[in-house]
Write a protein that holds these residues in place. Structure first.
Motif, PDB file in Angstrom:
ATOM      1  N   GLY A 159     -66.596 -29.307 -47.854  1.00 38.81           N
ATOM      2  CA  GLY A 159     -65.650 -29.217 -48.965  1.00 38.81           C
ATOM      3  C   GLY A 159     -64.682 -28.056 -48.849  1.00 38.81           C
ATOM      4  O   GLY A 159     -63.845 -27.857 -49.715  1.00 38.81           O
ATOM      5  N   PHE A 160     -64.763 -27.291 -47.765  1.00 37.60           N
ATOM      6  CA  PHE A 160     -63.876 -26.136 -47.565  1.00 37.60           C
ATOM      7  C   PHE A 160     -62.438 -26.566 -47.298  1.00 37.60           C
ATOM      8  O   PHE A 160     -61.495 -25.920 -47.710  1.00 37.60           O
ATOM      9  N   ALA A 161     -62.266 -27.705 -46.592  1.00 38.17           N
ATOM     10  CA  ALA A 161     -60.925 -28.145 -46.194  1.00 38.17           C
ATOM     11  C   ALA A 161     -60.809 -29.657 -46.307  1.00 38.17           C
ATOM     12  O   ALA A 161     -61.810 -30.353 -46.479  1.00 38.17           O
ATOM     13  N   GLN A 162     -59.576 -30.135 -46.200  1.00 39.59           N
ATOM     14  CA  GLN A 162     -59.345 -31.567 -46.230  1.00 39.59           C
ATOM     15  C   GLN A 162     -58.065 -31.894 -45.485  1.00 39.59           C
ATOM     16  O   GLN A 162     -57.167 -31.065 -45.353  1.00 39.59           O
ATOM     17  N   VAL A 163     -58.004 -33.133 -44.989  1.00 43.57           N
ATOM     18  CA  VAL A 163     -56.808 -33.662 -44.350  1.00 43.57           C
ATOM     19  C   VAL A 163     -56.193 -34.669 -45.310  1.00 43.57           C
ATOM     20  O   VAL A 163     -56.873 -35.588 -45.763  1.00 43.57           O
ATOM     21  N   ASP A 164     -54.922 -34.464 -45.616  1.00 43.53           N
ATOM     22  CA  ASP A 164     -54.165 -35.406 -46.442  1.00 43.53           C
ATOM     23  C   ASP A 164     -53.342 -36.277 -45.512  1.00 43.53           C
ATOM     24  O   ASP A 164     -52.618 -35.769 -44.651  1.00 43.53           O
ATOM     25  N   VAL A 165     -53.455 -37.602 -45.667  1.00 42.75           N
ATOM     26  CA  VAL A 165     -52.718 -38.547 -44.833  1.00 42.75           C
ATOM     27  C   VAL A 165     -51.724 -39.296 -45.713  1.00 42.75           C
ATOM     28  O   VAL A 165     -52.108 -39.921 -46.705  1.00 42.75           O
ATOM     29  N   TYR A 166     -50.450 -39.214 -45.328  1.00 41.76           N
ATOM     30  CA  TYR A 166     -49.364 -39.865 -46.054  1.00 41.76           C
ATOM     31  C   TYR A 166     -48.718 -40.923 -45.176  1.00 41.76           C
ATOM     32  O   TYR A 166     -48.745 -40.824 -43.940  1.00 41.76           O
ATOM     33  N   LEU A 167     -48.102 -41.917 -45.812  1.00 39.77           N
ATOM     34  CA  LEU A 167     -47.276 -42.890 -45.112  1.00 39.77           C
ATOM     35  C   LEU A 167     -45.849 -42.697 -45.591  1.00 39.77           C
ATOM     36  O   LEU A 167     -45.555 -42.827 -46.780  1.00 39.77           O
ATOM     37  N   GLU A 168     -44.974 -42.374 -44.643  1.00 43.28           N
ATOM     38  CA  GLU A 168     -43.563 -42.158 -44.948  1.00 43.28           C
ATOM     39  C   GLU A 168     -42.746 -43.328 -44.409  1.00 43.28           C
ATOM     40  O   GLU A 168     -42.918 -43.732 -43.261  1.00 43.28           O
ATOM     41  N   ASN A 169     -41.893 -43.875 -45.218  1.00 38.98           N
ATOM     42  CA  ASN A 169     -40.978 -44.955 -44.830  1.00 38.98           C
ATOM     43  C   ASN A 169     -41.688 -46.190 -44.277  1.00 38.98           C
ATOM     44  O   ASN A 169     -41.099 -46.960 -43.542  1.00 38.98           O
ATOM     45  N   GLY A 170     -42.962 -46.354 -44.572  1.00 35.57           N
ATOM     46  CA  GLY A 170     -43.694 -47.524 -44.145  1.00 35.57           C
ATOM     47  C   GLY A 170     -44.055 -47.568 -42.664  1.00 35.57           C
ATOM     48  O   GLY A 170     -44.686 -48.518 -42.218  1.00 35.57           O
ATOM     49  N   THR A 224     -44.289 -44.195 -40.573  1.00 36.32           N
ATOM     50  CA  THR A 224     -44.639 -42.888 -40.030  1.00 36.32           C
ATOM     51  C   THR A 224     -45.779 -42.275 -40.832  1.00 36.32           C
ATOM     52  O   THR A 224     -45.697 -42.192 -42.053  1.00 36.32           O
ATOM     53  N   ASN A 225     -46.833 -41.885 -40.126  1.00 42.85           N
ATOM     54  CA  ASN A 225     -47.927 -41.180 -40.779  1.00 42.85           C
ATOM     55  C   ASN A 225     -47.655 -39.685 -40.699  1.00 42.85           C
ATOM     56  O   ASN A 225     -47.229 -39.170 -39.663  1.00 42.85           O
ATOM     57  N   CYS A 226     -47.916 -38.989 -41.780  1.00 44.87           N
ATOM     58  CA  CYS A 226     -47.731 -37.544 -41.871  1.00 44.87           C
ATOM     59  C   CYS A 226     -49.056 -36.944 -42.328  1.00 44.87           C
ATOM     60  O   CYS A 226     -49.638 -37.414 -43.316  1.00 44.87           O
ATOM     61  N   LEU A 227     -49.547 -35.945 -41.615  1.00 50.36           N
ATOM     62  CA  LEU A 227     -50.855 -35.356 -41.917  1.00 50.36           C
ATOM     63  C   LEU A 227     -50.751 -33.846 -42.091  1.00 50.36           C
ATOM     64  O   LEU A 227     -49.988 -33.182 -41.388  1.00 50.36           O
ATOM     65  N   VAL A 228     -51.564 -33.354 -43.016  1.00 52.10           N
ATOM     66  CA  VAL A 228     -51.691 -31.918 -43.252  1.00 52.10           C
ATOM     67  C   VAL A 228     -53.172 -31.606 -43.407  1.00 52.10           C
ATOM     68  O   VAL A 228     -53.891 -32.325 -44.101  1.00 52.10           O
ATOM     69  N   ASN A 229     -53.612 -30.553 -42.749  1.00 49.83           N
ATOM     70  CA  ASN A 229     -54.978 -30.043 -42.905  1.00 49.83           C
ATOM     71  C   ASN A 229     -54.869 -28.808 -43.786  1.00 49.83           C
ATOM     72  O   ASN A 229     -54.096 -27.906 -43.483  1.00 49.83           O
TER      73      ASN A 229
END
Length: 161
Positions: A54-65, A67-72
């Motif tokens: 639970g210390f960290a997480q990866v957020d996964v987004y879909l941009e423009n249908g 492109t995947n965009c990820l942030v840790n």
């Protein structure tokens, strides 16, 4: 003294403009959550992958249908407490080291089919990393150094379109 008479008006106008900018910037900073302010991804949030207890997480987004965009990022009470972070994404699961590995970014070269953002100085988040992946699965990994312990997680073949 026409210039002298106009000067206070110019100073007042400049002061009013500066106050307006300050209010807008302050409002943006106060109203933003750490993840939204820091990550730089747009589009639709697909999923959040919590790891390292639970210390960290990866957020996964879909941009423009396409492109995947990820942030840790660190999360909750852990916000800003990392001693280094990384995130990597690829169209091939073989590019991402397995869970528990400490070398997520060793020898990793960014290409059109894989991207990484790694640093031993990141304390809040790593990324964003983007990959154009229409009709493809993505695999990704994340690493966080928390008090000398390095947590690494791999997720393979996710968000297949």
């Amino acid at each position: 003294m026409i210039g002298g008479q106009n000067r206070p008006r110019r100073v007042q106008a400049l002061a009013a403009a500066m106050a307006a900018v300050t209010m807008v910037v302050t409002g943006a900073l106060v109203g933003a959550t750490p993840a939204a302010a820091a990550h730089g991804c747009g589009g639709t949030l697909l999923q959040q992958y919590v790891y390292d207890g639970g210390f960290a997480q990866v957020d996964v987004y879909l941009e423009n249908g396409t492109t995947n965009c990820l942030v840790n990022r660190t999360r909750g009470d852990s916000w800003g407490q990392a001693a280094g972070m990384a995130v990597a994404v690829s169209k091939s699961a073989a590019d991402i080291p397995g869970t528990g590995s400490t070398n997520l970014c060793s020898g990793f070269t960014d290409t059109a089919t894989r991207q990484a953002d790694c640093s031993n100085s990141y304390t809040y988040y790593a990324g964003p990393v983007r990959i154009y992946a229409p009709n493809s699965c993505i695999s990704f990994g994340a690493r966080v150094n928390s008090g000398g312990f390095i947590g690494h997680q791999k997720w393979a073949n996710r968000h297949c379109a």
